[in-house]
Design an enzyme around this catalytic site. Structure first.
Site, PDB file in Angstrom:
ATOM      1  N   TYR A 122       0.832  -1.405  -0.189  1.00  0.00           N
ATOM      2  CA  TYR A 122       0.027   0.138   0.041  1.00  0.00           C
ATOM      3  C   TYR A 122       1.025   1.282  -0.003  1.00  0.00           C
ATOM      4  CZ  TYR A 122      -3.283   3.247   1.429  1.00  0.00           C
ATOM      5  OH  TYR A 122      -4.378   4.314   1.595  1.00  0.00           O
ATOM      6  N   ASP A 123       1.748   1.306   0.921  1.00  0.00           N
ATOM      7  CA  ASP A 123       2.655   2.498   0.882  1.00  0.00           C
ATOM      8  C   ASP A 123       3.548   2.539  -0.391  1.00  0.00           C
ATOM      9  OD1 ASP A 123       1.711   3.057   3.442  1.00  0.00           O
ATOM     10  OD2 ASP A 123       3.304   2.233   4.552  1.00  0.00           O
ATOM     11  N   LEU A 169      -1.426  -5.369 -13.829  1.00  0.00           N
ATOM     12  CA  LEU A 169      -2.501  -4.445 -13.581  1.00  0.00           C
ATOM     13  C   LEU A 169      -2.355  -3.106 -13.025  1.00  0.00           C
ATOM     14  CD1 LEU A 169      -4.633  -7.512 -12.905  1.00  0.00           C
ATOM     15  CD2 LEU A 169      -4.607  -6.485 -14.864  1.00  0.00           C
ATOM     16  N   GLU A 198     -12.247 -11.981 -10.017  1.00  0.00           N
ATOM     17  CA  GLU A 198     -11.411 -13.083  -9.646  1.00  0.00           C
ATOM     18  C   GLU A 198     -10.561 -12.520  -8.492  1.00  0.00           C
ATOM     19  OE1 GLU A 198      -8.955 -14.241 -12.914  1.00  0.00           O
ATOM     20  OE2 GLU A 198     -10.762 -14.035 -14.495  1.00  0.00           O
ATOM     21  N   LYS A 202      -7.236 -12.213  -6.481  1.00  0.00           N
ATOM     22  CA  LYS A 202      -5.886 -11.952  -6.873  1.00  0.00           C
ATOM     23  C   LYS A 202      -4.955 -12.815  -6.130  1.00  0.00           C
ATOM     24  CE  LYS A 202      -2.925  -7.907  -7.964  1.00  0.00           C
ATOM     25  NZ  LYS A 202      -1.811  -8.695  -7.647  1.00  0.00           N
ATOM     26  N   ASP A 254      -1.626 -14.219  -4.568  1.00  0.00           N
ATOM     27  CA  ASP A 254      -0.376 -13.590  -4.275  1.00  0.00           C
ATOM     28  C   ASP A 254       0.567 -14.681  -4.564  1.00  0.00           C
ATOM     29  OD1 ASP A 254       1.229 -11.758  -3.483  1.00  0.00           O
ATOM     30  OD2 ASP A 254       0.725 -11.873  -1.274  1.00  0.00           O
ATOM     31  N   GLU A 281      -0.893 -18.200 -12.026  1.00  0.00           N
ATOM     32  CA  GLU A 281      -0.209 -17.700 -10.679  1.00  0.00           C
ATOM     33  C   GLU A 281       0.264 -19.009  -9.931  1.00  0.00           C
ATOM     34  OE1 GLU A 281      -0.159 -14.560 -10.556  1.00  0.00           O
ATOM     35  OE2 GLU A 281       0.502 -13.935  -8.887  1.00  0.00           O
ATOM     36  N   TYR A 327      -5.612 -18.330 -15.293  1.00  0.00           N
ATOM     37  CA  TYR A 327      -6.493 -17.439 -15.242  1.00  0.00           C
ATOM     38  C   TYR A 327      -6.581 -16.792 -16.696  1.00  0.00           C
ATOM     39  CZ  TYR A 327      -2.615 -14.711 -13.233  1.00  0.00           C
ATOM     40  OH  TYR A 327      -1.321 -14.312 -12.875  1.00  0.00           O
ATOM     41  N   LYS A 348     -12.190  -7.715 -14.531  1.00  0.00           N
ATOM     42  CA  LYS A 348     -11.660  -7.900 -15.961  1.00  0.00           C
ATOM     43  C   LYS A 348     -13.122  -7.589 -16.759  1.00  0.00           C
ATOM     44  CE  LYS A 348      -8.246 -11.298 -15.253  1.00  0.00           C
ATOM     45  NZ  LYS A 348      -7.788 -12.836 -15.233  1.00  0.00           N
ATOM     46  N   LYS A 357      -6.612  -3.796  -4.587  1.00  0.00           N
ATOM     47  CA  LYS A 357      -5.857  -4.576  -3.449  1.00  0.00           C
ATOM     48  C   LYS A 357      -6.447  -4.300  -2.093  1.00  0.00           C
ATOM     49  CE  LYS A 357      -1.344  -4.842  -4.362  1.00  0.00           C
ATOM     50  NZ  LYS A 357      -0.244  -5.408  -4.984  1.00  0.00           N
ATOM     51  N   CYS A 401      26.540 -12.072  24.574  1.00  0.00           N
ATOM     52  CA  CYS A 401      25.742 -13.264  24.621  1.00  0.00           C
ATOM     53  C   CYS A 401      24.750 -13.341  25.877  1.00  0.00           C
ATOM     54  CB  CYS A 401      26.282 -14.677  24.202  1.00  0.00           C
ATOM     55  SG  CYS A 401      25.224 -15.867  24.378  1.00  0.00           S
ATOM     56  N   CYS A 424      25.477 -16.635  27.716  1.00  0.00           N
ATOM     57  CA  CYS A 424      27.055 -17.015  28.331  1.00  0.00           C
ATOM     58  C   CYS A 424      27.894 -15.762  28.388  1.00  0.00           C
ATOM     59  CB  CYS A 424      27.490 -18.026  27.520  1.00  0.00           C
ATOM     60  SG  CYS A 424      28.265 -17.613  25.897  1.00  0.00           S
ATOM     61  N   CYS A 446      27.158 -15.828  18.716  1.00  0.00           N
ATOM     62  CA  CYS A 446      28.014 -15.955  19.886  1.00  0.00           C
ATOM     63  C   CYS A 446      28.837 -17.176  19.484  1.00  0.00           C
ATOM     64  CB  CYS A 446      27.051 -16.624  21.084  1.00  0.00           C
ATOM     65  SG  CYS A 446      28.144 -17.256  22.276  1.00  0.00           S
ATOM     66  N   CYS A 476      28.312 -22.327  25.382  1.00  0.00           N
ATOM     67  CA  CYS A 476      27.310 -21.698  25.685  1.00  0.00           C
ATOM     68  C   CYS A 476      26.253 -22.641  25.561  1.00  0.00           C
ATOM     69  CB  CYS A 476      27.091 -20.609  24.453  1.00  0.00           C
ATOM     70  SG  CYS A 476      25.543 -19.959  24.324  1.00  0.00           S
TER      71      CYS A 476
HETATM   72  S1  IVH Z   1      -4.648 -11.216 -15.261  1.00  0.00           S
HETATM   73  C1  IVH Z   1      -3.356  -8.572 -18.385  1.00  0.00           C
HETATM   74  N1  IVH Z   1      -5.830 -12.599 -13.041  1.00  0.00           N
HETATM   75  O1  IVH Z   1      -1.578  -9.965 -10.681  1.00  0.00           O
HETATM   76  C2  IVH Z   1      -3.964  -9.323 -17.221  1.00  0.00           C
HETATM   77  N2  IVH Z   1      -3.619 -11.715 -12.885  1.00  0.00           N
HETATM   78  O2  IVH Z   1      -0.786  -7.023 -11.107  1.00  0.00           O
HETATM   79  C3  IVH Z   1      -2.828 -10.197 -16.659  1.00  0.00           C
HETATM   80  N3  IVH Z   1      -2.637 -11.815 -10.498  1.00  0.00           N
HETATM   81  O3  IVH Z   1       0.928  -9.971 -13.080  1.00  0.00           O
HETATM   82  C4  IVH Z   1      -3.155 -10.701 -15.304  1.00  0.00           C
HETATM   83  N4  IVH Z   1      -4.364 -13.042  -9.765  1.00  0.00           N
HETATM   84  O4  IVH Z   1       0.605 -12.115 -11.473  1.00  0.00           O
HETATM   85  C5  IVH Z   1      -4.747 -11.779 -13.432  1.00  0.00           C
HETATM   86  N5  IVH Z   1      -6.829 -13.764 -11.279  1.00  0.00           N
HETATM   87  C6  IVH Z   1      -5.580 -13.010 -11.633  1.00  0.00           C
HETATM   88  C7  IVH Z   1      -4.626 -12.794 -10.974  1.00  0.00           C
HETATM   89  C8  IVH Z   1      -3.588 -12.070 -11.469  1.00  0.00           C
HETATM   90  C9  IVH Z   1      -3.254 -12.657  -9.402  1.00  0.00           C
HETATM   91  C10 IVH Z   1      -1.239 -11.404 -10.810  1.00  0.00           C
HETATM   92  C11 IVH Z   1      -0.488 -11.627 -11.797  1.00  0.00           C
HETATM   93  C12 IVH Z   1      -0.305 -10.221 -12.567  1.00  0.00           C
HETATM   94  C13 IVH Z   1      -0.512  -9.470 -11.365  1.00  0.00           C
HETATM   95  C14 IVH Z   1      -1.044  -8.057 -11.804  1.00  0.00           C
END
Ligand code: IVH
Length: 674
Positions: A35-36, A84, A113, A115, A117, A173, A225, A290, A314, A408, A411, A426, A432
């Site tokens: 986020y940051d 994305l 869908e 996302k 990780d 992924e 995906y 999408k 996110k 330490c 010890c 140590c 120890c």
């Molecule tokens: S679609 C052009 N679907 O998120 C579309 N990406 O920042 C390509 N990711 O590089 C990605 N879950 O590694 C898509 N259900 C999902 C996903 C997904 C995770 C990842 C993927 C991508 C990144 C996008």
């Protein structure tokens, strides 16, 4: 702001973000929350848009992200792997929705869908067979990791019969389930191997290993995906249908996917998963939205970095505030000191958090932790709590900074920190207590010498009673029957059982013995590799750091640690004693069935990396054709089988001695294989 200040701000932000990118993509260390990071990136983007003259050509805004590691063959993607755009709130999603409506009007559907990780992968299938797997890399080209990907069970290597095109690319992924992550990380911790911060890093570290056999041991999974192929619209007209169909071809497609007719439904999907994501066995960091229809996707097209028809939402990492009560310092069996933050218990992402790892002194300094600080805690990858920063508004006036102990805590021996290493150690290995006990507990462990009838508590107890001081003493216990009989709660049956277990452990093969010694950074796999390569402890002890480093997947740090261990006279004495007790310090040579005698009388040394074969495979091939492997370059060497990235010193030595260098193909020709 003055122009000068703006220029500086852009420069500073660029440097800062490039640093985070390097830490994240190359070193897999995450120093800032997503986020940051995105906030800062957006700030930079906005400044650059307003003042393009100050923008740095190397700005992180110009990169898709990722970095290419050099050990694999790289290949250009036929269709670039874009990332994305990210959104964090409803307004940003409304903007996205508006942008779409302006271009394609109001008649369209979304597919939502999860996302995942993990790390994205592109798989190519030809005539139903997986022929190539390439990582995203920098979006334009990535690493070819086909052999490693073939170990992932949910990825079909050959498709069932189906109406799939002759050639297509499918993207998805790769990730690790939370349970596997916790289990494997715990094992690594016990072996004092470096642990991974989250399942994504573990998955990515695994995929980048050179040894596919090791990859196979670490369970990875993959959700697909996205599909690309020529004339795709002959097969289906929208993304939703493509997912349905690829599922029928045998691909793993997430069931948590929803077609949404309105933005309201998208928000509902997001809300649902924001609260239920912790119930999943794997990690997701958001939702991907999408536009369903392919023709509409095409109409929307792409910006330089992202598709206009898709975006990600996110989730905010759950973050809480709590008080840092104290820092304790734990000493492990190799003497490594780990600082741990003791927190005022607080609820975070469904569990009560009381402690957070601080990793090392750098982390304490980076956070600038003071006594009584109020800190922000996040769950790194949902699982391991991490202190993100201090709430400076709540810092007490008289608070003093935490100072890393000089000696330490167990010890009192002065701690040392090797150059280039973040961890303090140590050095009092033989005096120890947690190191002495820890080393013996490691030695008897199930995956090590597996001594039946002896547990961690027994070891601790025997140490306190003065019966055990080091691993060698374990084999001398049989001569201390009287003392053993005097122990409370330890009857004759237990004694006999334990002594039988100790005797039996002498049958363990060399690789287990090597692992059991507890050499810093030498886990199960590394021990196996060393044993297979050097065959016995004497060759290993004689090997130079460079020769140890030449073994596949063994880096400088491990090689130095092995050398240091074996050069230490205390360890040398222990190994002599253990050998006298009958432990295995060499591998039992398997009888080699000769495939041919073509390499009779020839000696070989393999160095560097090869695109299609491991060094072990090549060595087995040489031996099965009558050749002999030797471990150092000398005038006696007939051939140096040289791959990529050979050490310069080896190269120079071979050249000086005029030793013929051949590549793997030339080796096959010698054996008449090709
Ligand atoms: S679609 C052009 N679907 O998120 C579309 N990406 O920042 C390509 N990711 O590089 C990605 N879950 O590694 C898509 N259900 C999902 C996903 C997904 C995770 C990842 C993927 C991508 C990144 C996008």
């Amino acid at each position: 702001m003055l122009a000068m200040d703006i220029e500086k701000k852009i420069k500073d932000l660029t440097a800062e973000l490039n640093h985070y990118n390097y830490q994240y993509y190359v070193l897999a260390a995450s120093l800032i929350s997503d986020y940051d990071f995105d906030l800062k990136l957006k700030e930079l983007e906005a400044l650059e848009a307003q003042y393009p003259d100050f923008a740095d050509p190397n700005s992180p805004t110009q990169r898709v992200g990722g970095d290419i590691t050099s050990r694999f063959k790289t290949e250009k993607h036929r269709w670039p792997m874009l990332s994305l755009g990210n959104t964090y709130n409803q307004e940003e999603l409304q903007d996205f929705d508006q942008r779409i409506r302006k271009i394609i009007g109001d008649h369209f559907e979304y597919v939502c869908e999860l996302k995942f990780d993990g790390l994205s992968i592109s798989l190519t299938y030809e005539h139903g067979t997986l022929t190539k797997a390439v990582t995203r890399g920098d979006g334009i080209q990535g690493d070819v990791v086909t052999n490693n990907v073939k170990t992932i069970r949910s990825i079909p290597i050959k498709l069932k019969n189906g109406d799939y095109p002759d050639q297509f690319e499918i993207r998805g992924e790769i990730f690790m389930h939370k349970s596997a992550f916790l289990r494997l990380n715990k094992e690594r911790e016990e072996n004092e191997e470096q642990t991974y911060a989250n399942p994504r890093n573990f998955a990515s570290g695994t995929l980048k290993l050179q040894d596919s056999a090791e990859v196979a041991k670490r369970p990875l999974d993959c959700f697909l995906y996205f599909l690309y192929c020529d004339h795709r619209t002959n097969l289906f007209h929208d993304h939703w249908n493509s997912l349905e169909r690829v599922k029928s071809w045998g691909f793993h497609v997430s069931e948590h996917t929803k077609k949404c007719a309105s933005l309201m439904e998208v928000f509902e999907f997001i809300d649902y998963w924001d609260t239920h994501r912790h119930d999943l066995g794997y990690e997701i960091d958001g939702i991907v939205i999408k536009v369903n229809d392919y023709a509409q996707q095409e109409e929307l097209g792409f910006t330089a970095k992202n598709p206009r028809w898709a975006i990600s939402y996110k989730f905010k990492a759950e973050r809480v505030e709590t008080v840092l009560n104290s820092i304790s310092y734990q000493v492990g069996r190799t003497g490594a000191v780990t600082p741990v933050a003791n927190l005022q218990p607080v609820k975070l992402a469904g569990t009560i958090v009381k402690r957070a790892s601080l990793h090392n002194a750098n982390e304490i300094a980076r956070l600038d932790l003071h006594q009584g600080d109020t800190v922000y805690v996040e769950k790194g990858g949902e699982i391991i709590p991490k202190i993100i920063a201090v709430n400076m508004d709540k810092r007490l006036l008289a608070a003093t900074a935490f100072i890393y102990p000089l000696s330490c805590p167990e010890c009192s021996t002065p701690l040392i920190r090797q150059e280039g290493e973040a961890v303090h150690y140590c050095p009092n290995e033989t005096g120890c207590p947690p190191q002495i006990v820890g080393k013996m507990q490691h030695f008897i462990g199930r995956k090590m010498m597996d001594i039946e009838g002896m547990g961690d508590e027994t070891v601790d107890n025997f140490f306190k009673k003065g019966l055990l001081h080091n691993i060698v003493d374990i084999y001398g216990l049989k001569d201390h029957q009287e003392e053993l009989q005097q122990l409370e709660r330890f009857g004759q049956k237990s004694i006999d059982n334990m002594l039988a277990g100790i005797e039996k452990s002498k049958e363990k093969p060399f690789e287990k013995v090597l692992f059991s010694l507890g050499i810093r950074h030498v886990g199960e796999t590394i021990a196996k590799k060393l044993a297979q390569h050097f065959k016995n402890i004497d060759s290993l002890a004689q090997a130079s750091i460079e020769e140890i480093e030449a073994v596949q997947d063994i880096g400088r740090r491990i090689a130095e640690s092995v050398k240091e261990y074996l050069d230490n006279p205390i360890h040398q004495q222990q190994i002599i004693a253990l050998r006298q007790y009958g432990l295995n310090f060499e591998i039992e040579e398997k009888e080699i069935v000769l495939a041919s005698n073509r390499l009779n009388g020839k000696t070989f040394l393999i160095s560097g990396v090869f695109a299609e074969h491991s060094r072990e495979e090549l060595a087995a091939l040489i031996e099965s054709n009558g050749g002999k492997m030797i471990s150092s370059i000398s005038a006696k060497l007939s051939y140096l089988v040289a791959g990529d990235k050979m050490g310069p010193s080896k190269l120079a030595k071979a050249e000086k001695l005029g030793i013929p260098m051949i590549n793997d193909q030339e080796l096959f020709e010698l054996i008449n294989l090709k």
